[in-house]
Design an enzyme around this catalytic site. Structure first.
Site, PDB file in Angstrom:
ATOM      1  N   CYS A 115     -16.647   1.515   0.260  1.00  0.00           N
ATOM      2  CA  CYS A 115     -16.299   1.003  -0.749  1.00  0.00           C
ATOM      3  C   CYS A 115     -16.686  -1.000  -0.559  1.00  0.00           C
ATOM      4  CB  CYS A 115     -15.155   0.756  -0.226  1.00  0.00           C
ATOM      5  SG  CYS A 115     -13.847   2.268  -0.675  1.00  0.00           S
ATOM      6  N   HIS A 166     -11.970  -5.220  -3.869  1.00  0.00           N
ATOM      7  CA  HIS A 166     -11.226  -3.127  -3.522  1.00  0.00           C
ATOM      8  C   HIS A 166     -10.599  -2.342  -3.658  1.00  0.00           C
ATOM      9  CE1 HIS A 166     -12.206   0.659  -2.532  1.00  0.00           C
ATOM     10  NE2 HIS A 166     -11.932   0.855  -2.016  1.00  0.00           N
ATOM     11  N   ASN A 186      -9.343   4.657  -6.015  1.00  0.00           N
ATOM     12  CA  ASN A 186      -9.621   4.437  -5.773  1.00  0.00           C
ATOM     13  C   ASN A 186     -11.097   5.296  -5.945  1.00  0.00           C
ATOM     14  OD1 ASN A 186     -11.449   3.831  -2.946  1.00  0.00           O
ATOM     15  ND2 ASN A 186     -10.027   3.710  -1.857  1.00  0.00           N
TER      16      ASN A 186
HETATM   17  C1  LIG Z   1      -2.345   6.292   3.262  1.00  0.00           C
HETATM   18  C2  LIG Z   1      -1.735   5.327   3.216  1.00  0.00           C
HETATM   19  C3  LIG Z   1      -0.807   5.330   1.592  1.00  0.00           C
HETATM   20  C4  LIG Z   1      -0.473   5.993   3.828  1.00  0.00           C
HETATM   21  O1  LIG Z   1       0.869   5.377   4.324  1.00  0.00           O
HETATM   22  P1  LIG Z   1       1.649   5.130   5.671  1.00  0.00           P
HETATM   23  O2  LIG Z   1       2.820   4.381   4.770  1.00  0.00           O
HETATM   24  O3  LIG Z   1       1.017   4.599   6.292  1.00  0.00           O
HETATM   25  O4  LIG Z   1       1.898   6.629   5.733  1.00  0.00           O
HETATM   26  P2  LIG Z   1       1.844   6.968   7.576  1.00  0.00           P
HETATM   27  O5  LIG Z   1       0.912   7.401   7.892  1.00  0.00           O
HETATM   28  O6  LIG Z   1       2.460   5.548   8.307  1.00  0.00           O
HETATM   29  O7  LIG Z   1       3.464   7.435   7.389  1.00  0.00           O
HETATM   30  C5  LIG Z   1       4.612   7.359   6.550  1.00  0.00           C
HETATM   31  C6  LIG Z   1       5.584   8.496   6.161  1.00  0.00           C
HETATM   32  O8  LIG Z   1       4.875   8.960   5.102  1.00  0.00           O
HETATM   33  C7  LIG Z   1       5.231  10.374   5.198  1.00  0.00           C
HETATM   34  N1  LIG Z   1       3.446   9.992   4.761  1.00  0.00           N
HETATM   35  C8  LIG Z   1       1.831  10.073   5.395  1.00  0.00           C
HETATM   36  N2  LIG Z   1       1.332  10.073   4.362  1.00  0.00           N
HETATM   37  C9  LIG Z   1       2.485  11.500   2.888  1.00  0.00           C
HETATM   38  C10 LIG Z   1       2.241  11.089   1.249  1.00  0.00           C
HETATM   39  N3  LIG Z   1       0.390  11.543   1.093  1.00  0.00           N
HETATM   40  N4  LIG Z   1       3.025  11.951   0.955  1.00  0.00           N
HETATM   41  C11 LIG Z   1       4.584  11.616   1.283  1.00  0.00           C
HETATM   42  N5  LIG Z   1       4.334  11.316   2.626  1.00  0.00           N
HETATM   43  C12 LIG Z   1       3.654  10.866   2.892  1.00  0.00           C
HETATM   44  C13 LIG Z   1       4.935  10.534   6.829  1.00  0.00           C
HETATM   45  O9  LIG Z   1       5.038  12.213   6.912  1.00  0.00           O
HETATM   46  C14 LIG Z   1       5.870   9.279   7.908  1.00  0.00           C
HETATM   47  O10 LIG Z   1       6.903   9.974   7.176  1.00  0.00           O
HETATM   48  P3  LIG Z   1       8.132   9.805   8.069  1.00  0.00           P
HETATM   49  O11 LIG Z   1       8.556   8.220   8.161  1.00  0.00           O
HETATM   50  O12 LIG Z   1       9.191  10.812   7.526  1.00  0.00           O
HETATM   51  O13 LIG Z   1       7.479  10.551   9.337  1.00  0.00           O
HETATM   52  C15 LIG Z   1      -1.135   4.266   3.881  1.00  0.00           C
HETATM   53  O14 LIG Z   1      -1.602   3.650   5.485  1.00  0.00           O
HETATM   54  C16 LIG Z   1      -2.891   3.296   3.202  1.00  0.00           C
HETATM   55  O15 LIG Z   1      -2.900   3.146   1.429  1.00  0.00           O
HETATM   56  N6  LIG Z   1      -3.571   2.659   4.291  1.00  0.00           N
HETATM   57  C17 LIG Z   1      -4.644   2.486   3.744  1.00  0.00           C
HETATM   58  C18 LIG Z   1      -5.684   3.003   3.739  1.00  0.00           C
HETATM   59  C19 LIG Z   1      -6.965   2.536   2.477  1.00  0.00           C
HETATM   60  O16 LIG Z   1      -6.231   1.981   1.687  1.00  0.00           O
HETATM   61  N7  LIG Z   1      -8.063   3.562   2.690  1.00  0.00           N
HETATM   62  C20 LIG Z   1      -9.115   2.613   1.710  1.00  0.00           C
HETATM   63  C21 LIG Z   1     -10.261   2.295   2.174  1.00  0.00           C
HETATM   64  S1  LIG Z   1     -11.463   2.241   1.586  1.00  0.00           S
END
Ligand SMILES: CC(C)(COP(=O)(O)OP(=O)(O)OC[C@H]1O[C@@H](n2cnc3c(N)ncnc32)[C@H](O)[C@@H]1OP(=O)(O)O)[C@@H](O)C(=O)NCCC(=O)NCCS
Lengths: 348, 80
Positions: free
Chosen positions: A120, A254, A285
């Protein structure tokens, strides 16, 4: 004594354009296998649809379509391009690189051509390289392309990243200028976090297990890094350009997650009036393509951006990152060329 | 050196208010982040990182799962 080559006082972006995958895939279509929902995906990422290309379209096809548009927009003949830099992580061969084939397809025959694997961050790495090459006199016109067909590496059952990803390509033509039109690139990598985003298995493991490699990430820690560390990098890029946050009219990060974008605006200290790219809402993305695609959309939606200062920052797998302030090209405004539909490549 | 818990609570409330726009009067130690304060995992990550900077402590990324209430976070930051 070795004679020095002819250096130049500056380089600038002459044109930016791009293409998106032809089908907009909604959240509901992906939610089932990952027990997610439209509401969850919208509220955590801002994504409503992601653009995906059909099976017959490759990252190279997307790259070609984007490059043709950018070159046409620059008003240049492809033969005037003397270096082609392709940022991509979705070309299927370790070797040869895709860039020489791209140069050949475009008619930039004889141009130096190479791929960069900076995920990215690929586009901003490429703009930094092109700026250096043009100023150093190693090239007069450089083509920088970010092209990724991420849908070839998604696992529909993966909750960590697959639902974010789209397909597209964006391209910029960089040429000489009598003053800097591209600020110093602040770039780097943090290989200690190499395991935080990327392919789940390498190709040897893929062959041994008969499983196609797909992408995974540690979302929360990438989020934290993107919000806090990348805001520092962005501020450094503004400072190194001799500017302050008040000078930045347009912010083109990005397109990873709308929540990251909103946090970056706040933490960088951009002004309330800054125009912020939010192409992620519709496109998802698209890795190396996301910044030029977001630039293309801003140009389409906001006439008069030519000459404005934009802060752009790419960050992702590696973890690699690069940021620079650029002067937006006046050609962003130019009316559509004949096949001016930035949607519609690889319709299924 | 252990931090003063009242100071940590005050600082944490400031961060939460700034991050969520919540009314400071609505935040007390017994409130849960997720259900009572409507703070999702991404906002929580932001709040904990700001707390790391402010109190000069390290809060592992996976603590989000265990720090359920405002008091849990105060105790962790204060070094309990
Ligand atoms: C991927 C992303 C959306 C996940 O969101 P998050 O809030 O961090 O997710 P977590 O892993 O902390 O999980 C939080 C809760 O959501 C749930 N969850 C995780 N992924 C999920 C999904 N895809 N759909 C629904 N629920 C989801 C988990 O089970 C957890 O539930 P709980 O609290 O009941 O246990 C987020 O971390 C993100 O966008 N990070 C940046 C990554 C990025 O942009 N990368 C690209 C770089 S090039």
């Amino acid at each position: 004594m070795i004679a020095a080559g002819q250096t130049r006082p500056g380089a600038r972006i002459l044109a930016v354009d791009g293409v998106r995958g032809g089908r907009l895939v909604g959240n509901a279509e992906l939610a089932g296998p990952i027990s997610s929902s439209d509401e969850w995906i919208r509220s955590r990422t801002g994504i409503v649809t992601r653009a995906r290309a059909g099976a017959e379209t490759s990252a190279l096809d997307l790259a070609e379509a984007a490059a043709r548009r950018a070159i046409a927009r620059a008003g240049l003949d492809a033969s005037r391009i003397d270096v082609v830099i392709l940022g991509s992580v979705t070309h299927f061969r370790q070797t040869p690189a895709a860039a020489p084939a791209l140069a050949d397809r475009l008619g930039a025959s004889g141009a130096a051509a190479f791929d960069i694997s900076a995920a990215c961050a690929g586009y901003c790495y490429g703009i930094g390289l092109a700026d250096s090459l043009v100023r150093a006199g190693a090239a007069e016109h450089a083509l920088v392309v970010g092209a990724d067909k991420l849908s070839d590496f998604v696992d529909p059952a993966d909750r960590t990243i697959s639902f974010l990803l789209g397909d597209g390509a964006g391209a910029a033509v960089v040429g000489p200028c009598d003053r800097p039109g591209i600020g110093p690139t602040v770039w780097g990598a943090d290989g200690a976090k190499a395991g935080h985003v990327g392919q789940n298995i390498d190709f040897r493991q893929a062959v041994a297990t008969g499983t196609w490699p797909t992408l995974r990430q540690d979302g929360p820690s990438v989020y934290k890094w993107a919000v806090f560390e990348m805001s520092k990098v962005a501020r450094a890029a503004i400072a190194q350009a001799g500017l302050t946050a008040d000078d930045i009219a347009v912010f083109i990060p990005h397109q990873a997650n709308l929540r990251i974008i909103e946090q970056q605006v706040k933490r960088i200290g951009l002004t309330a009036g800054v125009l912020v790219a939010r192409d992620i809402i519709e496109t998802g993305n698209t890795s190396a393509a996301s910044i030029p695609l977001a630039t293309e959309r801003l140009g389409r939606d906001n006439p008069g951006l030519g000459g404005k200062l934009a802060l752009q920052i790419g960050f992702g797998a590696g973890l690699a990152y690069a940021a620079q302030v650029v002067e937006l090209p006046s050609t962003l405004d130019q009316p559509a060329n004949n096949e001016r539909n930035s949607h519609g490549i690889g319709q299924e | 050196m252990a931090l003063d818990k009242n100071e940590v609570l005050e600082g944490l409330i400031e961060i939460i208010v700034d991050e969520t726009g919540a009314d400071p009067g609505d935040i007390d130690p017994d409130k849960t982040f997720a259900d009572d304060l409507d703070i999702d995992s991404l906002s929580m990550m932001t709040i904990l990182t700001l707390a790391e900077d402010r109190f000069d402590v390290e809060i592992p990324d996976d603590s989000i799962q265990t720090l359920q209430t405002v008091q849990d976070a105060v105790d962790f930051i204060a070094g309990d």
